[in-house]
Design an enzyme around this catalytic site. Structure first.
Site, PDB file in Angstrom:
ATOM      1  N   LYS A   1      59.739  82.090 -87.481  1.00 15.74           N
ATOM      2  CA  LYS A   1      60.158  82.683 -86.635  1.00 15.74           C
ATOM      3  C   LYS A   1      60.725  84.327 -87.099  1.00 15.74           C
ATOM      4  CE  LYS A   1      58.796  84.568 -82.477  1.00 15.74           C
ATOM      5  NZ  LYS A   1      57.635  85.235 -82.085  1.00 15.74           N
TER       6      LYS A   1
ATOM      7  N   ASN B   1      73.196  79.073 -92.946  1.00 16.03           N
ATOM      8  CA  ASN B   1      71.814  79.818 -93.202  1.00 16.03           C
ATOM      9  C   ASN B   1      71.654  81.227 -93.930  1.00 16.03           C
ATOM     10  OD1 ASN B   1      69.148  81.392 -92.687  1.00 16.03           O
ATOM     11  ND2 ASN B   1      69.646  81.629 -90.116  1.00 16.03           N
ATOM     12  N   GLY B   2      71.072  81.127 -95.352  1.00 17.46           N
ATOM     13  CA  GLY B   2      70.831  82.358 -95.732  1.00 17.46           C
ATOM     14  C   GLY B   2      70.675  82.358 -97.355  1.00 17.46           C
TER      15      GLY B   2
ATOM     16  N   GLU C   1      45.634  92.451 -86.822  1.00 20.31           N
ATOM     17  CA  GLU C   1      46.418  91.632 -86.437  1.00 20.31           C
ATOM     18  C   GLU C   1      45.949  90.429 -86.247  1.00 20.31           C
ATOM     19  OE1 GLU C   1      49.435  91.305 -85.620  1.00 20.31           O
ATOM     20  OE2 GLU C   1      49.812  89.778 -83.824  1.00 20.31           O
TER      21      GLU C   1
ATOM     22  N   HIS D   1      31.440  99.087 -99.402  1.00 22.69           N
ATOM     23  CA  HIS D   1      32.404  99.189-101.491  1.00 22.69           C
ATOM     24  C   HIS D   1      33.226  98.031-101.983  1.00 22.69           C
ATOM     25  CE1 HIS D   1      32.110 103.496-100.413  1.00 22.69           C
ATOM     26  NE2 HIS D   1      32.306 103.431 -99.697  1.00 22.69           N
TER      27      HIS D   1
ATOM     28  N   LYS E   1      46.767  86.634 -87.465  1.00 25.68           N
ATOM     29  CA  LYS E   1      46.487  85.597 -85.796  1.00 25.68           C
ATOM     30  C   LYS E   1      46.633  84.431 -86.488  1.00 25.68           C
ATOM     31  CE  LYS E   1      49.546  87.126 -84.578  1.00 25.68           C
ATOM     32  NZ  LYS E   1      50.436  87.854 -84.656  1.00 25.68           N
TER      33      LYS E   1
ATOM     34  N   CYS F   1      66.033  78.136 -91.092  1.00 21.43           N
ATOM     35  CA  CYS F   1      66.708  77.539 -91.238  1.00 21.43           C
ATOM     36  C   CYS F   1      67.879  77.712 -89.702  1.00 21.43           C
ATOM     37  CB  CYS F   1      68.287  77.211 -92.077  1.00 21.43           C
ATOM     38  SG  CYS F   1      67.906  77.416 -93.567  1.00 21.43           S
TER      39      CYS F   1
ATOM     40  N   ARG G   1      61.810  77.883 -85.117  1.00 23.08           N
ATOM     41  CA  ARG G   1      61.943  78.857 -86.027  1.00 23.08           C
ATOM     42  C   ARG G   1      60.915  78.226 -87.324  1.00 23.08           C
ATOM     43  NH1 ARG G   1      66.960  81.671 -85.252  1.00 23.08           N
ATOM     44  NH2 ARG G   1      67.138  82.283 -87.532  1.00 23.08           N
TER      45      ARG G   1
ATOM     46  N   GLU H   1      47.835  82.941 -89.357  1.00 27.49           N
ATOM     47  CA  GLU H   1      48.760  82.300 -88.971  1.00 27.49           C
ATOM     48  C   GLU H   1      48.482  80.380 -88.381  1.00 27.49           C
ATOM     49  OE1 GLU H   1      50.599  85.805 -86.739  1.00 27.49           O
ATOM     50  OE2 GLU H   1      52.535  84.858 -87.792  1.00 27.49           O
TER      51      GLU H   1
ATOM     52  N   TRP I   1      65.183  74.752 -94.251  1.00 27.86           N
ATOM     53  CA  TRP I   1      64.343  75.188 -94.254  1.00 27.86           C
ATOM     54  C   TRP I   1      63.979  75.392 -95.779  1.00 27.86           C
ATOM     55  CZ3 TRP I   1      61.568  79.573 -96.521  1.00 27.86           C
ATOM     56  CH2 TRP I   1      59.964  79.781 -95.958  1.00 27.86           C
TER      57      TRP I   1
HETATM   58  C1  AGP Z   1      53.715  87.203 -86.257  1.00 24.66           C
HETATM   59  O1  AGP Z   1      52.984  86.641 -86.004  1.00 24.66           O
HETATM   60  C2  AGP Z   1      54.328  86.874 -87.471  1.00 24.66           C
HETATM   61  N1  AGP Z   1      54.511  85.402 -86.993  1.00 24.66           N
HETATM   62  C3  AGP Z   1      55.254  87.126 -88.764  1.00 24.66           C
HETATM   63  O2  AGP Z   1      54.221  88.670 -89.506  1.00 24.66           O
HETATM   64  C4  AGP Z   1      56.190  88.414 -87.737  1.00 24.66           C
HETATM   65  O3  AGP Z   1      56.248  89.596 -86.858  1.00 24.66           O
HETATM   66  C5  AGP Z   1      57.068  89.116 -89.136  1.00 24.66           C
HETATM   67  O4  AGP Z   1      58.021  88.043 -89.815  1.00 24.66           O
HETATM   68  C6  AGP Z   1      58.289  90.105 -88.475  1.00 24.66           C
HETATM   69  O5  AGP Z   1      59.343  89.448 -87.456  1.00 24.66           O
HETATM   70  P1  AGP Z   1      60.434  90.246 -86.556  1.00 24.66           P
HETATM   71  O6  AGP Z   1      59.755  91.369 -85.922  1.00 24.66           O
HETATM   72  O7  AGP Z   1      61.328  89.749 -86.360  1.00 24.66           O
HETATM   73  O8  AGP Z   1      60.725  91.377 -87.970  1.00 24.66           O
END
Ligand code: AGP
Length: 612
Positions: free
Chosen positions: A607, A100-101, A487, A510, A491, A2, A27, A494, A74
């Site tokens: 985000k 938000n929360g 990583e 394995h 990416k 949110c 977000r 996502e 959200w």
């Molecule tokens: C990264 O591409 C992601 N969107 C996600 O994994 C992010 O790194 C994770 O949610 C942690 O966020 P932060 O660094 O704001 O704590």
């Protein structure tokens, strides 16, 4: 997650609120709404769908108020729908709230309110809040100017969970009240206005002066002033901080997407992270960090705790700290760490990495570590974020605002900050001075090398065009290259929605090798000279089984039969993730573009993950 926006000043609020909501779109959200105070009371407009649709609805209404609150939702409790979207209003229409929360005890509170005659139109946890405020307001026999604040504080004292709230009330038609607990909220000020937001970039074009609220601090905002109160409603003095981010840094500046812009910003962001912390003679100075030799020698362990990409930066940090400082270091996912009763005490240093500084699991893990007596160090990109206010020490990445959901420049800045931290520890411990000197030189060279790494863009784009329709893509690596493989795979998942896994190359035999069949795509990262031969053998094994391969390396591999190869500038393998991740970021980006997806706002993702 949110997003919250608010405005109180002399201008018409609704365009400012819509602008703020648009900037918070990244977000992630499913519905949006605003409430303003008009001549006849509070007016709420909301709908399921995009902010642009809300804007169209607004065009047909005469909404002229100069005080307003707004929200992108959200969904957590109740499906995405107009009724469930915020703002929520109480039965008597005297209090409007955006939240938000998550309110964990909302069932209990809802039952209580139902028994007291209140009714509900939504399935949300939030709708109980304005009604609970009304309940306490109507029970209060005093009629002074703090009556609304008292009612809000009594309601907040009942709430379990997390909340950032903006509240409008017909009883205080020229004010707005804000409060937070474990959810982000910042107040930007000018001489005649207050702007409220979940994060700084959304209101950076209006002001650079921000008040930062701690848990259970209340702000009563008026046009030209802001008063603050603690949990017991005692007035507190709060100074504003100046955030020196450039407003244009939160704009696309000619790039198609924020993610691409942020990938290309990495030479600059790495320069900013290094700042004046390192000198070419190997000396290192980190502002506000004063850990001494005795303390570092007393440590039995360092933990690095984070989520997602930040956790991947932590994996690189583990290798660096263990190699350079000889301190045993473990990396844990914050959502696991917080519930597994980790063995930590005053001889443990726990480092938390979080771009946003607002990730709920990371904050909870930090609070747990403190309660067990450990010292805590936060690495964050956002000045004044929650995590930085909880930790004993904070070091900022200074990567500038990162808007795209998929983290790119924050990751490389986190990795380099971990290297700088390892150098700082080694210098304090007076060990490994030659290694430190050489590594420092390599770090200082990185910005130019990133520029070179970015020149591979055409080769990557062409490879992405060939494979964007794949169902599965695998990533391989060993040691620090395995961390980068993780990583790269994250990416890709996502923003392309392609199924992808990263494997430690030695694990292939394995089990995972059973997945390799004709024409499957395998991307291998190999930068560590010591592990090169081993990884080459693993790649040969997948080629034999029909895989098409892309190899990313900074070594001379001689003759080979890989389908594609990207050669990067050479550097110390400890910091090689900063270079080897670049083709992987571009790869994920161009696959997503090729598929016509929304790169910056991938489905289901947010985000800042401000709830568990
Ligand atoms: C990264 O591409 C992601 N969107 C996600 O994994 C992010 O790194 C994770 O949610 C942690 O966020 P932060 O660094 O704001 O704590």
């Amino acid at each position: 997650m949110c997003g919250i926006v608010g405005y109180i000043g002399n201008k018409k609020a609704s365009p400012i609120l819509i602008n703020g909501l648009t900037r918070l779109e990244y977000r992630g959200y499913d519905s949006a709404g605003i409430a303003t105070i008009e001549k006849n009371g509070i007016v709420v407009l909301k709908n399921k769908g995009r902010v642009s649709e809300l804007e169209k609805i607004l065009d047909g209404e005469s909404i002229n108020g100069t005080i307003g609150i707004a929200h992108t939702r959200w969904a957590t409790h109740g499906k995405p729908s107009t009724e469930n979207s915020h703002p929520h209003i109480d039965n008597k229409k005297n209090f409007a709230v955006v939240h938000n929360g998550i309110i964990e005890n909302y069932h209990e509170l809802k039952d209580f309110l139902l028994k007291n005659g209140y009714t509900f139109y939504s399935q949300t946890d939030t709708e109980i809040i304005p009604n609970l405020i009304d309940y306490y307001y109507s029970k209060d026999v005093l009629n002074d100017d703090k009556k609304v604040l008292r009612a809000i504080a009594s309601a907040c004292a009942e709430l379990k969970g997390s909340f950032a709230l903006e509240i409008l009330s017909t009883y205080l038609p020229d004010k707005m009240i804000v409060v937070r607990k474990d959810s982000p909220l910042v107040i930007g000020r000018t001489n005649s206005e207050n702007y409220i937001s979940s994060d700084i970039p959304a209101i950076l074009s209006y002001t650079k002066d921000f008040y930062l609220l701690n848990d259970y601090e209340y702000g009563i905002l008026s046009k030209g002033s802001a008063e603050f109160f603690d949990q017991n409603l005692k007035p507190i003095k709060k100074d504003f901080v100046n955030i020196d981010w450039n407003a244009s840094a939160a704009e696309k500046e000619g790039f198609d997407d924020f993610m691409l812009k942020e990938i290309y910003e990495q030479p600059k962001s790495i320069r900013e992270t290094i700042g004046s912390r390192l000198s070419s003679d190997g000396s290192c100075n980190i502002e506000d960090l004063n850990l001494n030799k005795e303390y570092l020698q007393s440590l039995n362990k360092i933990y690095i705790v984070a989520c997602g990409t930040a956790m991947h930066a932590g994996l690189a940090g583990k290798t660096m700290i263990e190699k350079i400082c000889n301190i045993p270091t473990e990396v844990d996912i914050a959502s696991e760490f917080r519930y597994r009763d980790p063995i930590i005490d005053e001889k443990t240093l726990v480092i938390f990495i979080s771009q946003s500084g607002e990730t709920a699991d990371t904050i909870a893990a930090l609070k747990l570590s403190k309660s067990k007596g450990a010292k805590t160090l936060a690495i964050s990109n956002v000045i004044g974020s929650s995590i930085t206010r909880e930790a004993d020490y904070t070091v900022y990445t200074h990567a500038g605002p990162e808007i795209a959901v998929a983290s790119t420049k924050a990751y490389t800045s986190q990795v380099i900050l971990m290297a700088i931290l390892a150098i700082y520890f080694a210098n304090t411990l007076q060990i490994n001075s030659d290694l430190v000197k050489n590594l420092t030189k390599d770090i200082l060279n990185l910005p130019l090398q990133i520029e070179d790494a970015l020149k591979n863009v055409d080769a990557i784009r062409n490879f992405a065009k060939r494979v964007y329709n794949e169902k599965d893509i695998f990533f391989l690596g060993r040691g620090i290259d395995y961390n980068v493989a993780l990583e790269g795979s994250l990416k890709l998942k996502e923003i392309s929605y392609i199924h992808s896994e990263a494997y430690a190359a030695g694990e292939l035999k394995h089990g995972p090798i059973a997945l390799i069949e004709n024409d499957v795509t395998v991307i291998a990262i190999m930068t560590d000279p010591i592990l090169l031969e081993k990884t080459i053998s693993n790649v040969q094994e997948v080629i034999t089984r029909g895989a098409k391969t892309l190899v990313i390396t900074n070594q001379n591999l001689g003759d080979h039969d890989f389908d594609n190869m990207i050669t990067l500038p050479n550097t110390n393998s400890l910091i090689s993730p900063v270079l080897s991740v670049i083709p992987l970021q571009l790869f994920a980006y161009y696959i997503s573009k090729q598929k016509g997806l929304d790169v910056d706002k991938p489905r289901n993702l947010a985000k800042s993950v401000t709830v568990e």
